[in-house]
Design a protein around this motif. Structure first.
Motif, short mmCIF file in Angstrom:
data_model
loop_
_atom_site.label_atom_id
_atom_site.label_comp_id
_atom_site.label_asym_id
_atom_site.label_seq_id
_atom_site.Cartn_x
_atom_site.Cartn_y
_atom_site.Cartn_z
N GLY A 81 15.99 -17.77 -47.31
CA GLY A 81 16.68 -18.71 -46.41
C GLY A 81 16.26 -20.15 -46.66
N THR A 119 21.22 -29.71 -54.87
CA THR A 119 20.67 -30.15 -53.59
C THR A 119 19.23 -29.69 -53.44
N ILE A 120 18.98 -28.44 -53.73
CA ILE A 120 17.61 -27.93 -53.56
C ILE A 120 16.67 -28.60 -54.59
N HIS A 149 19.13 -22.57 -60.30
CA HIS A 149 20.24 -22.72 -61.26
C HIS A 149 20.50 -24.20 -61.50
N ALA A 199 22.40 -26.04 -58.87
CA ALA A 199 21.87 -26.07 -57.50
C ALA A 199 21.16 -27.42 -57.30
N PHE A 228 15.12 -24.12 -46.03
CA PHE A 228 13.91 -24.66 -45.39
C PHE A 228 14.26 -25.69 -44.33
N GLY A 229 15.53 -26.13 -44.34
CA GLY A 229 15.91 -27.23 -43.46
C GLY A 229 15.72 -28.57 -44.15
N GLY A 230 16.28 -28.70 -45.35
CA GLY A 230 16.24 -29.98 -46.07
C GLY A 230 14.88 -30.26 -46.69
N LYS A 261 30.91 -22.84 -65.48
CA LYS A 261 29.85 -23.85 -65.49
C LYS A 261 29.10 -23.75 -66.82
N LYS A 312 31.40 -19.94 -53.44
CA LYS A 312 31.60 -21.21 -52.73
C LYS A 312 32.34 -22.24 -53.60
N ARG A 324 21.90 -16.04 -50.63
CA ARG A 324 23.36 -16.03 -50.89
C ARG A 324 23.91 -14.63 -51.16
N SER A 342 11.13 -17.89 -53.50
CA SER A 342 12.06 -18.24 -52.43
C SER A 342 13.51 -18.09 -52.89
N GLY A 394 13.88 -19.85 -56.50
CA GLY A 394 14.52 -18.94 -57.46
C GLY A 394 16.01 -18.80 -57.31
N GLY A 395 16.47 -17.58 -57.53
CA GLY A 395 17.91 -17.31 -57.53
C GLY A 395 18.46 -17.24 -58.95
P1 NAP Z 1 22.14 -25.96 -53.47
O1 NAP Z 1 23.54 -26.37 -53.22
O2 NAP Z 1 21.31 -26.81 -54.35
O3 NAP Z 1 21.34 -25.79 -52.12
C1 NAP Z 1 21.95 -25.74 -50.83
C2 NAP Z 1 20.90 -25.34 -49.84
O4 NAP Z 1 20.56 -23.97 -49.99
C3 NAP Z 1 19.60 -26.09 -49.99
O5 NAP Z 1 19.67 -27.36 -49.40
C4 NAP Z 1 18.62 -25.14 -49.34
O6 NAP Z 1 18.75 -25.19 -47.93
C5 NAP Z 1 19.17 -23.78 -49.74
N1 NAP Z 1 18.55 -23.26 -50.97
C6 NAP Z 1 19.03 -23.33 -52.24
N2 NAP Z 1 18.22 -22.69 -53.09
C7 NAP Z 1 17.21 -22.17 -52.33
C8 NAP Z 1 16.08 -21.37 -52.64
N3 NAP Z 1 15.82 -20.94 -53.88
N4 NAP Z 1 15.26 -21.02 -51.60
C9 NAP Z 1 15.54 -21.44 -50.32
N5 NAP Z 1 16.60 -22.17 -49.99
C10 NAP Z 1 17.43 -22.54 -50.99
O7 NAP Z 1 22.10 -24.46 -54.03
P2 NAP Z 1 23.30 -23.46 -54.39
O8 NAP Z 1 24.05 -24.01 -55.55
O9 NAP Z 1 24.00 -23.10 -53.13
O10 NAP Z 1 22.45 -22.22 -54.92
C11 NAP Z 1 21.83 -21.35 -53.99
C12 NAP Z 1 20.99 -20.37 -54.77
O11 NAP Z 1 21.80 -19.66 -55.70
C13 NAP Z 1 19.87 -21.01 -55.55
O12 NAP Z 1 18.73 -20.20 -55.40
C14 NAP Z 1 20.35 -20.99 -57.00
O13 NAP Z 1 19.31 -20.88 -57.94
C15 NAP Z 1 21.25 -19.77 -57.00
N6 NAP Z 1 22.36 -19.86 -57.96
C16 NAP Z 1 23.20 -20.92 -57.90
C17 NAP Z 1 24.24 -21.01 -58.80
C18 NAP Z 1 25.18 -22.18 -58.81
O14 NAP Z 1 26.10 -22.19 -59.65
N7 NAP Z 1 25.02 -23.16 -57.93
C19 NAP Z 1 24.41 -20.00 -59.76
C20 NAP Z 1 23.53 -18.92 -59.78
C21 NAP Z 1 22.51 -18.86 -58.87
P3 NAP Z 1 17.80 -26.12 -47.03
O15 NAP Z 1 18.24 -27.51 -47.26
O16 NAP Z 1 18.02 -25.61 -45.64
O17 NAP Z 1 16.40 -25.88 -47.51
#
Ligand code: NAP
Length: 254
Positions: free
Chosen positions: A49, A79-80, A74, A77, A51-53, A197, A138, A35, A31, A8-9
């Protein structure tokens, strides 16, 4: 009982969890990456948190006997989402991606599409401008290379410590934001350019509509490439997809 993990998120992940909560045939966990300091309340049990990749996620899916993984993260996102696609090949869980359609440029939009935020910084140019940054914390680092601009930075949690940008103002806020709200904000701060974005959905579209109405340029980051997996564009379609899955077989390995 089908066991479901929602990554989620996003508002859609929370809405989907709300539609599935309380159903006797499903056990749903949501999950979050962890952040935000105080995440919005969720209608199902939450784990927080990384999962570790991909391997860590695959291990989690196996340990928790997850039948269905729903990637409702999102669209940026990436990588996830890549990890999810890889993890299901190892664990055997089914995968559905819930992805909001991107916004389409319409008449009156002054969009300048870029592939990276570093490119957005270049497009801003050398002359000082008044910039509304509607980005995650970030994502702000590339702007350190252009300290000459006035920045209005909106984030969910405070940017702490503040960035080394002498002309930055910070506001906090959690969407949805209306066109009226964002239009008034941009007018009050004499904004000349928005950097955003292409998130899709209604919750943050207000700034795009407001920029169009005010004749303001929007530097918009193109979406990243996401894995080619079964996907739907709405919460309702995700529920329909789930309801049409064949009944679960006996547990893997049993
Ligand atoms: P990302 O770059 O794709 O992911 C980086 C790491 O964060 C992943 O490898 C994973 O760690 C961990 N992760 C991401 N989403 C997770 C989840 N839902 N549950 C558990 N671990 C998660 O993601 P991000 O862009 O940093 O986004 C992080 C969160 O913010 C996501 O839930 C996303 O939906 C939300 N979000 C993102 C944005 C955006 O613009 N990127 C905007 C709004 C909300 P591990 O490898 O250790 O598992």
């Amino acid at each position: 009982m089908r066991r479901i993990l929602i990554l989620g998120g996003t508002a859609e992940a929370r809405q989907l969890a709300g539609k599935l909560a309380g159903r006797g045939d499903l056990a749903v966990t949501l999950s979050l990456a962890g952040r935000t300091a105080s995440p919005a309340p969720q209608p199902v049990p939450v784990r927080i948190g990384g999962f570790g990749g991909a391997d860590g996620l695959a291990e989690y899916l196996s340990d928790e006997c997850i039948d269905v993984l729903i990637d409702a993260t999102h669209p940026y996102a990436a990588t996830i989402s890549a990890n999810a696609a890889k993890a299901v090949t190892e664990s055997g869980a089914r995968l559905l991606a819930l992805r909001r359609p991107a916004w389409e440029r319409v008449s009156g939009d002054l969009w300048n599409e870029v592939d990276t935020l570093a490119e957005a910084v270049q497009v801003l140019g050398d002359e000082p401008r008044r910039v509304f940054l509607a980005l995650g914390r970030k994502d702000l680092v590339p702007f350190l290379h252009a300290p000459q601009h006035d920045y209005l930075i909106r984030s969910v949690d405070p940017v702490d410590p503040p960035l080394a940008l002498p002309r930055a103002k910070y506001i906090t806020g959690r969407g949805p934001f209306t066109e009226e709200h964002d239009g008034a904000l941009m007018a009050a701060h004499h904004i000349e350019v928005v950097i955003a974005k292409n998130s899709g959905g209604d919750a943050t579209y207000g700034k795009i509509v407001a920029a169009r109405a005010l004749g303001i340029e929007v530097i918009i980051l193109r979406r990243p490439v996401l894995p080619d997996v079964t996907s739907v564009g709405s919460v309702e379609d995700a529920v329909r997809w789930l309801d049409h899955l064949p009944a679960p077989k006996t547990k893997r390995g049993v």
